[in-house]
Design an enzyme around this catalytic site. Structure first.
Site, PDB file in Angstrom:
ATOM      1  N   CYS A 115       0.847  -1.197   0.000  1.00 24.68           N
ATOM      2  CA  CYS A 115       0.000   0.000   0.000  1.00 24.68           C
ATOM      3  C   CYS A 115       0.880   1.243   0.000  1.00 24.68           C
ATOM      4  O   CYS A 115       2.072   1.167   0.287  1.00 24.68           O
ATOM      5  CB  CYS A 115      -0.866   0.023   1.237  1.00 24.68           C
ATOM      6  SG  CYS A 115      -1.759  -1.509   1.489  1.00 24.68           S
ATOM      7  N   ARG A 128       1.327   1.856  -6.331  1.00 24.34           N
ATOM      8  CA  ARG A 128       1.549   0.825  -5.307  1.00 24.34           C
ATOM      9  C   ARG A 128       0.279   0.052  -4.975  1.00 24.34           C
ATOM     10  O   ARG A 128       0.338  -1.020  -4.378  1.00 24.34           O
ATOM     11  CB  ARG A 128       2.046   1.467  -4.006  1.00 24.34           C
ATOM     12  CG  ARG A 128       3.483   1.891  -4.041  1.00 24.34           C
ATOM     13  CD  ARG A 128       3.866   2.412  -2.687  1.00 24.34           C
ATOM     14  NE  ARG A 128       4.003   1.352  -1.716  1.00 24.34           N
ATOM     15  CZ  ARG A 128       5.139   0.760  -1.394  1.00 24.34           C
ATOM     16  NH1 ARG A 128       6.250   1.157  -1.957  1.00 24.34           N
ATOM     17  NH2 ARG A 128       5.168  -0.208  -0.505  1.00 24.34           N
ATOM     18  N   TRP A 143      -3.586  -1.690  -1.378  1.00 26.67           N
ATOM     19  CA  TRP A 143      -3.450  -2.895  -2.196  1.00 26.67           C
ATOM     20  C   TRP A 143      -3.844  -4.020  -1.250  1.00 26.67           C
ATOM     21  O   TRP A 143      -3.121  -4.359  -0.326  1.00 26.67           O
ATOM     22  CB  TRP A 143      -2.002  -3.028  -2.662  1.00 26.67           C
ATOM     23  CG  TRP A 143      -1.697  -4.326  -3.340  1.00 26.67           C
ATOM     24  CD1 TRP A 143      -1.152  -5.444  -2.781  1.00 26.67           C
ATOM     25  CD2 TRP A 143      -1.898  -4.653  -4.709  1.00 26.67           C
ATOM     26  NE1 TRP A 143      -1.020  -6.426  -3.710  1.00 26.67           N
ATOM     27  CE2 TRP A 143      -1.456  -5.980  -4.903  1.00 26.67           C
ATOM     28  CE3 TRP A 143      -2.404  -3.951  -5.804  1.00 26.67           C
ATOM     29  CZ2 TRP A 143      -1.518  -6.618  -6.140  1.00 26.67           C
ATOM     30  CZ3 TRP A 143      -2.452  -4.587  -7.037  1.00 26.67           C
ATOM     31  CH2 TRP A 143      -2.010  -5.904  -7.198  1.00 26.67           C
ATOM     32  N   ASN A 198       0.807  -0.524   5.972  1.00 22.18           N
ATOM     33  CA  ASN A 198       1.255  -1.313   4.827  1.00 22.18           C
ATOM     34  C   ASN A 198       1.969  -2.520   5.394  1.00 22.18           C
ATOM     35  O   ASN A 198       2.888  -2.359   6.200  1.00 22.18           O
ATOM     36  CB  ASN A 198       2.214  -0.475   3.966  1.00 22.18           C
ATOM     37  CG  ASN A 198       2.872  -1.308   2.880  1.00 22.18           C
ATOM     38  OD1 ASN A 198       2.284  -2.268   2.391  1.00 22.18           O
ATOM     39  ND2 ASN A 198       4.090  -0.940   2.504  1.00 22.18           N
ATOM     40  N   GLY A 199       1.536  -3.730   5.015  1.00 23.03           N
ATOM     41  CA  GLY A 199       2.195  -4.930   5.521  1.00 23.03           C
ATOM     42  C   GLY A 199       1.185  -6.004   5.865  1.00 23.03           C
ATOM     43  O   GLY A 199       0.010  -5.907   5.507  1.00 23.03           O
ATOM     44  N   GLU A 237      10.252 -20.625 -19.097  1.00 18.49           N
ATOM     45  CA  GLU A 237      10.077 -19.264 -18.584  1.00 18.49           C
ATOM     46  C   GLU A 237      11.235 -18.357 -19.027  1.00 18.49           C
ATOM     47  O   GLU A 237      11.027 -17.198 -19.398  1.00 18.49           O
ATOM     48  CB  GLU A 237       9.974 -19.316 -17.044  1.00 18.49           C
ATOM     49  CG  GLU A 237       9.876 -17.986 -16.324  1.00 18.49           C
ATOM     50  CD  GLU A 237       8.665 -17.138 -16.705  1.00 18.49           C
ATOM     51  OE1 GLU A 237       7.793 -17.597 -17.439  1.00 18.49           O
ATOM     52  OE2 GLU A 237       8.629 -15.978 -16.272  1.00 18.49           O
ATOM     53  N   LYS A 251      10.723 -14.992 -21.231  1.00 16.66           N
ATOM     54  CA  LYS A 251      11.198 -13.675 -20.793  1.00 16.66           C
ATOM     55  C   LYS A 251      12.021 -13.020 -21.898  1.00 16.66           C
ATOM     56  O   LYS A 251      11.849 -11.840 -22.196  1.00 16.66           O
ATOM     57  CB  LYS A 251      12.072 -13.768 -19.529  1.00 16.66           C
ATOM     58  CG  LYS A 251      11.392 -14.011 -18.203  1.00 16.66           C
ATOM     59  CD  LYS A 251      10.546 -12.905 -17.672  1.00 16.66           C
ATOM     60  CE  LYS A 251       9.142 -12.982 -18.192  1.00 16.66           C
ATOM     61  NZ  LYS A 251       8.165 -13.701 -17.395  1.00 16.66           N
ATOM     62  N   GLU A 288       9.757 -11.957 -24.893  1.00 19.11           N
ATOM     63  CA  GLU A 288       8.855 -10.837 -24.583  1.00 19.11           C
ATOM     64  C   GLU A 288       9.539  -9.480 -24.621  1.00 19.11           C
ATOM     65  O   GLU A 288       8.989  -8.537 -25.158  1.00 19.11           O
ATOM     66  CB  GLU A 288       8.358 -10.956 -23.131  1.00 19.11           C
ATOM     67  CG  GLU A 288       7.269 -11.879 -22.849  1.00 19.11           C
ATOM     68  CD  GLU A 288       6.712 -11.655 -21.459  1.00 19.11           C
ATOM     69  OE1 GLU A 288       7.416 -11.974 -20.480  1.00 19.11           O
ATOM     70  OE2 GLU A 288       5.577 -11.177 -21.343  1.00 19.11           O
ATOM     71  N   HIS A 341      16.056 -35.171 -29.942  1.00 20.65           N
ATOM     72  CA  HIS A 341      14.934 -35.573 -30.817  1.00 20.65           C
ATOM     73  C   HIS A 341      14.547 -34.476 -31.801  1.00 20.65           C
ATOM     74  O   HIS A 341      13.469 -34.523 -32.369  1.00 20.65           O
ATOM     75  CB  HIS A 341      13.733 -35.976 -29.965  1.00 20.65           C
ATOM     76  CG  HIS A 341      13.997 -37.160 -29.090  1.00 20.65           C
ATOM     77  ND1 HIS A 341      14.141 -38.439 -29.582  1.00 20.65           N
ATOM     78  CD2 HIS A 341      14.216 -37.252 -27.750  1.00 20.65           C
ATOM     79  CE1 HIS A 341      14.403 -39.266 -28.589  1.00 20.65           C
ATOM     80  NE2 HIS A 341      14.454 -38.568 -27.467  1.00 20.65           N
ATOM     81  N   LYS A 360      -0.473  -6.020 -19.892  1.00 20.99           N
ATOM     82  CA  LYS A 360      -0.223  -6.623 -18.576  1.00 20.99           C
ATOM     83  C   LYS A 360      -1.294  -7.649 -18.240  1.00 20.99           C
ATOM     84  O   LYS A 360      -0.995  -8.712 -17.731  1.00 20.99           O
ATOM     85  CB  LYS A 360      -0.169  -5.528 -17.497  1.00 20.99           C
ATOM     86  CG  LYS A 360       0.196  -6.046 -16.115  1.00 20.99           C
ATOM     87  CD  LYS A 360       1.605  -6.623 -16.078  1.00 20.99           C
ATOM     88  CE  LYS A 360       1.935  -7.319 -14.786  1.00 20.99           C
ATOM     89  NZ  LYS A 360       3.070  -8.239 -14.907  1.00 20.99           N
TER      90      LYS A 360
HETATM   91  O1  M6R Z   1      -2.259 -12.276 -14.960  1.00 18.78           O
HETATM   92  P1  M6R Z   1      -1.951 -13.675 -15.400  1.00 18.78           P
HETATM   93  O2  M6R Z   1      -0.974 -14.354 -14.527  1.00 18.78           O
HETATM   94  O3  M6R Z   1      -3.192 -14.504 -15.571  1.00 18.78           O
HETATM   95  O4  M6R Z   1      -1.302 -13.505 -16.814  1.00 18.78           O
HETATM   96  C1  M6R Z   1      -0.976 -14.608 -17.607  1.00 18.78           C
HETATM   97  C2  M6R Z   1      -0.062 -14.224 -18.739  1.00 18.78           C
HETATM   98  O5  M6R Z   1      -0.697 -13.300 -19.596  1.00 18.78           O
HETATM   99  C3  M6R Z   1       1.239 -13.617 -18.221  1.00 18.78           C
HETATM  100  O6  M6R Z   1       1.894 -14.470 -17.337  1.00 18.78           O
HETATM  101  C4  M6R Z   1       2.187 -13.274 -19.388  1.00 18.78           C
HETATM  102  O7  M6R Z   1       2.624 -14.452 -19.987  1.00 18.78           O
HETATM  103  C5  M6R Z   1       3.348 -12.439 -18.863  1.00 18.78           C
HETATM  104  N1  M6R Z   1       3.489 -11.247 -19.625  1.00 18.78           N
HETATM  105  C6  M6R Z   1       4.641 -13.161 -18.877  1.00 18.78           C
HETATM  106  O8  M6R Z   1       5.718 -12.367 -18.489  1.00 18.78           O
END
Ligand code: M6R
Length: 612
Positions: A2, A27, A78, A102-103, A485, A489, A492, A508, A607
């Site tokens: 928060c 935040r 938050w 906050n916490g 992952e 990353k 992206e 394979h 996002k």
């Molecule tokens: O909010 P969510 O965890 O449901 O989102 C899922 C994906 O859209 C999200 O993890 C996306 O792959 C990220 N941008 C990865 O860094």
């Protein structure tokens, strides 16, 4: 996560509080509020104005009825304990005391019961209201004239993380601020002083700042500030001059939110585990979430993107520790294949935002078919938690960078809690093994901080290989999802093509891609499968691929095959994904930084993906 602001001085405080909250809205933004001490010839009253929703809702209310006073506190929330609502918005008032916080208070349940038994009545679901009652109680006991002492005594009863600001009508010239494991900074002005959770909130007023340390209490008045510890011992510390620009202050001096969030992971994982583990009873507690273990024959995990990768690690953990079979599905595929799910099955969804349309649709489908639906989410009371029977929240705080980092590791932490909880109840995880695992889990945050310290080495590696057109990421067992992952990353944020593969699958097909131009990032920590990964590395080496290995500190062999070795602290194999992912996040970050891409808002991405 928060936002907190406090002001004591000679100016009308409400506009100063609102201006500060505007800088803190990143935040948390599910509710906001202010408390102002209004003093006149009749005495002092507290005006508390608060409401659910964005700060603009609060501003609308204040336009109609703006409190007038020289001492006040403000908060943007938050949610952690209690859904976003008017009642749960801060400040919380008990008797003559108002508190913003906050916490997370770990012993909130026992304190609430104790206060209830003493006749205290609660008007919210928050852990914060407990602090207000405790302080009001202490203030009453001491005759009402020493707020600092009342706060000190109340905090001695509290376990957990807090940054708080406290007002009392019997102390109209002061704010008491205190901190433990949540940030709090004091801004020193001329005839006025400020308190904030983050520097940007008060940077427009002063650059002279004093950062409170763990277990410190500050008595803030317009004429000065006194700091003491929880035993009441005075502390003298010189303030610092802040030279950050307003923009970099929002990122706490980091160049990007993603980089800041990578650094926040030790804290975020600590918060996610906080109050949910006991070494003594060798168990993990999931707040009030009932997994109905005895009735659960099968678990299906659904998620998208990074959260799906967390789900793949979750399968590994849950099956190994509890022996309950787990399927992991991409939420975007799940609904369209007539999933076999019903009564006696558990659908576990994972989502940072709690708003991903595909995941939400999967939850609704499974619930409609009779399954019990539980979610692991970061944003309290978002759509997926609301559509589920119960929710286990990660406490990552708001994640601003589009590329998920701290949300991922907190999801892994939450899944580890779930796996231990299930394992203890199915009887497959012995008390001795559980308590050993819990001890190791509690060591993870400090190991994460250690790995973040490898950033300069990883930056050099990123510069060396960042021109490559393609990358391959390899891992085995629970490090295979980490390979996926790492590849995601890099794709992206740097727009470089990358693929994640189980190391054993390389021969394979993908092995055909390997040549001198192909960097191969290999997860090779010590543990089961290590020898096999080393054989896979030899195959890469024989084809002149460039090997970047993430390996265990002390591994003497890795240097003989790898071109680059990023050596990380040892951990039991169950917990390794919490560590091995960090170098990959940093690698992607630095490659993208060299390329100059828009790291926090990469092209074509959002996002939260609220379309199917
Ligand atoms: O909010 P969510 O965890 O449901 O989102 C899922 C994906 O859209 C999200 O993890 C996306 O792959 C990220 N941008 C990865 O860094």
């Amino acid at each position: 996560m928060c936002g907190i602001i406090g002001y004591v001085g000679e100016k009308e405080c409400t506009p100063i509080l609102i201006e500060g909250l505007r800088k803190l809205e990143y935040r948390g933004y599910d509710s906001a509020g202010v408390a102002v001490l209004e003093t006149d010839s009749q005495g002092t009253r507290t005006q508390v104005i608060r409401c659910r929703g964005k700060l603009s809702n609060l501003e609308n209310l204040l336009r109609k009825d703006q409190p007038s006073g020289l001492v006040g506190i403000g908060h943007t929330r938050w949610a952690t304990h209690g859904r976003p609502s008017d009642e749960n918005a801060h400040p919380h008032k008990a008797g003559q005391v108002s508190v913003i916080h906050n916490g997370i208070i770990e012993n909130h349940l026992s304190l609430r019961n104790q206060l209830r038994a003493d006749g205290r009545v609660f008007s919210s679901e928050t852990d914060t209201e407990i602090i207000a009652h405790l302080i009001d109680e202490e203030l009453k006991k001491s005759g009402g004239d020493n707020l600092r002492e009342a706060v000190r005594r109340a905090l001695k009863q509290v376990r957990g993380a807090y940054a708080i600001c406290v007002l009392a009508e019997s102390a109209p010239d002061q704010i008491i601020a205190a901190k433990n494991a949540s940030p709090l900074v004091l801004g020193l002005g001329d005839g006025e002083n400020f308190i904030a959770s983050d520097v940007p909130a008060i940077l427009a007023h002063t650059r002279k700042m004093l950062f409170l340390e763990e277990g410190e209490i500050a008595d803030v008045r317009k004429t000065g500030i006194e700091v003491c510890d929880l035993e009441g011992k005075r502390i003298e510390r010189a303030p610092k001059e802040i030279t950050w620009s307003a923009v970099s202050a929002e990122k706490e001096g980091y160049k990007h939110f993603m980089f800041k969030e990578i650094h926040e992971q030790a804290r975020a994982v600590t918060d996610t585990l906080r109050g949910r583990l006991s070494v003594e009873s060798a168990d993990a507690f999931l707040d009030d979430v009932d997994l109905a273990v005895a009735d659960t024959k099968k678990i299906t995990i659904v998620a998208c993107g990074t959260s799906w990768h967390a789900g793949l690690v979750g399968k590994f953990l849950i099956e190994q520790l509890s022996r309950i079979p787990v399927e992991v599905d991409l939420a975007s595929e799940y609904r369209y294949r007539e999933p076999i799910i019903g009564k006696g099955d558990l659908l576990l969804s994972i989502s940072q935002s709690g708003e991903t349309a595909d995941t939400l649709a999967a939850v609704k489908e499974a619930r409609q078919k009779g399954a019990r639906t539980i979610c692991i989410a970061n944003v309290v009371d978002s759509s997926i938690p609301r559509a589920s029977h119960a929710s286990l929240y990660t406490h990552a705080g708001p994640e601003i960078g589009v590329a998920s980092t701290k949300a991922f590791t907190t999801q892994l932490a939450a899944l580890t809690l779930v796996a231990i909880h299930l394992g203890r109840r199915t009887g497959h995880l012995s008390e001795a093994k559980a308590s050993e695992l819990i001890k190791e889990l509690l060591l993870i945050p400090s190991k994460m901080s250690d790995i973040v310290g490898l950033a300069p080495q990883i930056q050099v590696i990123a510069r060396r290989y960042g021109q490559a057109r393609d990358f391959l990421f390899l891992g085995r067992g629970n490090n295979y999802p980490i390979a996926l992952e790492g590849a995601l990353k890099l794709k992206e944020i740097s727009y470089i093509h990358a693929e994640g593969y189980p190391s054993g699958e390389m021969k394979h097909g993908p092995i055909a891609l390997i040549d001198v131009h192909m960097p191969v990032v290999v997860l090779a920590p010590k543990g089961p499968g290590y020898d096999k990964v080393m054989s896979n590395l030899a195959e890469v080496k024989a084809r002149e691929g460039k090997i970047i290995a993430v390996a265990t500190r002390g591994d003497k062999d890795i240097g003989t095959v790898a071109d680059e070795a990023i050596l990380i602290p040892d951990a039991p194999s169950f917990l390794q994904p919490l560590l091995t992912v960090l170098p990959l996040q940093l690698l992607a970050y630095y490659v993208a930084d060299f390329k100059g891409t828009d790291i926090d808002q990469p092209r074509n991405l959002a996002k939260s993906v609220t379309v199917e």
